[in-house]
Design a protein around this motif. Structure first.
Motif, PDB file in Angstrom:
ATOM      1  N   GLU A 148       0.808  -1.215   0.000  1.00 51.35           N
ATOM      2  CA  GLU A 148       0.000   0.000   0.000  1.00 51.35           C
ATOM      3  C   GLU A 148       0.848   1.276   0.000  1.00 51.35           C
ATOM      4  N   ALA A 186       4.768   3.028  -4.644  1.00 49.53           N
ATOM      5  CA  ALA A 186       4.334   3.462  -5.972  1.00 49.53           C
ATOM      6  C   ALA A 186       5.280   2.860  -7.003  1.00 49.53           C
ATOM      7  N   LYS A 222       1.180  -5.072 -14.332  1.00 50.04           N
ATOM      8  CA  LYS A 222       0.045  -5.565 -13.541  1.00 50.04           C
ATOM      9  C   LYS A 222      -0.255  -7.024 -13.877  1.00 50.04           C
ATOM     10  N   SER A 243       0.447   1.707  -5.855  1.00 45.79           N
ATOM     11  CA  SER A 243      -0.086   2.660  -6.845  1.00 45.79           C
ATOM     12  C   SER A 243       0.750   2.514  -8.112  1.00 45.79           C
ATOM     13  N   PHE A 256       1.770   4.078 -11.963  1.00 44.87           N
ATOM     14  CA  PHE A 256       1.788   5.287 -12.775  1.00 44.87           C
ATOM     15  C   PHE A 256       2.691   5.104 -13.993  1.00 44.87           C
ATOM     16  N   ASP A 268       0.816  14.078 -11.130  1.00 43.64           N
ATOM     17  CA  ASP A 268       0.229  13.917  -9.799  1.00 43.64           C
ATOM     18  C   ASP A 268       1.077  14.637  -8.757  1.00 43.64           C
ATOM     19  N   TRP A 303       4.136   8.103  -0.364  1.00 38.06           N
ATOM     20  CA  TRP A 303       4.589   6.714  -0.404  1.00 38.06           C
ATOM     21  C   TRP A 303       5.923   6.599   0.321  1.00 38.06           C
TER      22      TRP A 303
END
Length: 251
Positions: A21, A24, A37, A52, A54, A62, A196
């Motif tokens: 969690e 990133a 993924k 996360s 990106f 972001d 993060w």
């Protein structure tokens, strides 16, 4: 043969087997995110909080805190700037669209690479000024300019005004084009609260100055981890130009 992204997925699971969690993952493109993924999903055997994900562009946007506008919106806003600093012969919007994309591209490159706009546009104007005279009519006097030469030079002289007005008008509304978002993220990274604990930069290619600045800062803060997909043939050969960027990163 295990792929580079699959290898990174293995390392991620080994490092964070129960909870990702606070991590990133930043990859070169949205397509690379999809593949990463996929490899990660094949290896997960139990419920787990995912990191996360990106692309590098999404990550820096972001980080900047600015909303990056689409090209159509940018064109309309840039034309408003143009009308505030018009040329002697003012273009209609249709005429403006024939060259405004090139101008936007230049603005992006200037900011992504943290170039001083005042210096580059002043120098560019002087270069174009020199190009405008033939040897037999050599002179720096504006009295010797033809109407076409005068219009040509006025275009380059206005570029800095367009750049300054356009960027300032966007910043006042917390808006940006991509390069401007990169520049602001790079400038403000030291004051930004990073959400993060670790950020993995995976498989990136040659970085722009703004990307390099951001990653360097995060490495100094012990937040960033950088993974390169490099061929030893280029990486280990000090005479091979193709590996120079990666060797610089190693140092």
């Amino acid at each position: 043969m295990i792929t580079f992204l699959e290898n990174i997925a293995d390392r991620l699971l080994q490092k964070f087997p129960h909870n990702m969690e606070d991590v990133a993952i930043v990859l070169p493109s949205k397509r690379a995110v999809v593949f990463f993924k996929y490899y990660l999903s094949k290896k997960i055997q139990q419920p787990i909080f995912l990191p996360s994900f990106f692309s590098i562009e999404e990550f820096i946007e972001d980080l900047s805190g600015f909303q990056v506008l689409d090209n159509i919106n940018l064109q309309f806003r840039l034309y408003k700037t143009y009308l505030r600093y018009p040329l002697k012969k003012q273009d209609t919007f249709d005429e403006f669209l024939k060259w405004s994309n090139i101008l936007l591209h230049d603005f992006n490159e200037i900011d992504r690479n943290l170039v001083d706009a005042a210096s580059i546009y002043t120098n560019l104007s002087k270069v174009k000024e020199l190009e405008g005279w033939s040897v037999k009519d050599w002179s720096f006097s504006e009295n010797n300019l033809t109407a076409m030469q005068s219009d040509y030079l006025s275009f380059f002289e206005e570029m800095l005004n367009w750049y300054n007005d356009f960027t300032q008008s966007l910043l006042e509304e917390k808006l940006a084009y991509q390069g401007l978002a990169y520049k602001q993220a790079s400038r403000n990274i030291a004051n930004k609260e990073v959400k993060w604990k670790q950020i993995w930069f995976v498989g990136l290619n040659a970085l722009t100055k703004s990307e390099q600045s951001i990653i360097d800062y995060l490495r100094q803060e012990n937040i960033a981890r950088v993974f390169w997909d490099a061929d030893k043939f280029y990486y280990d050969n000090p005479l091979h130009e193709a590996g120079s960027f990666l060797r610089d990163q190693r140092d």
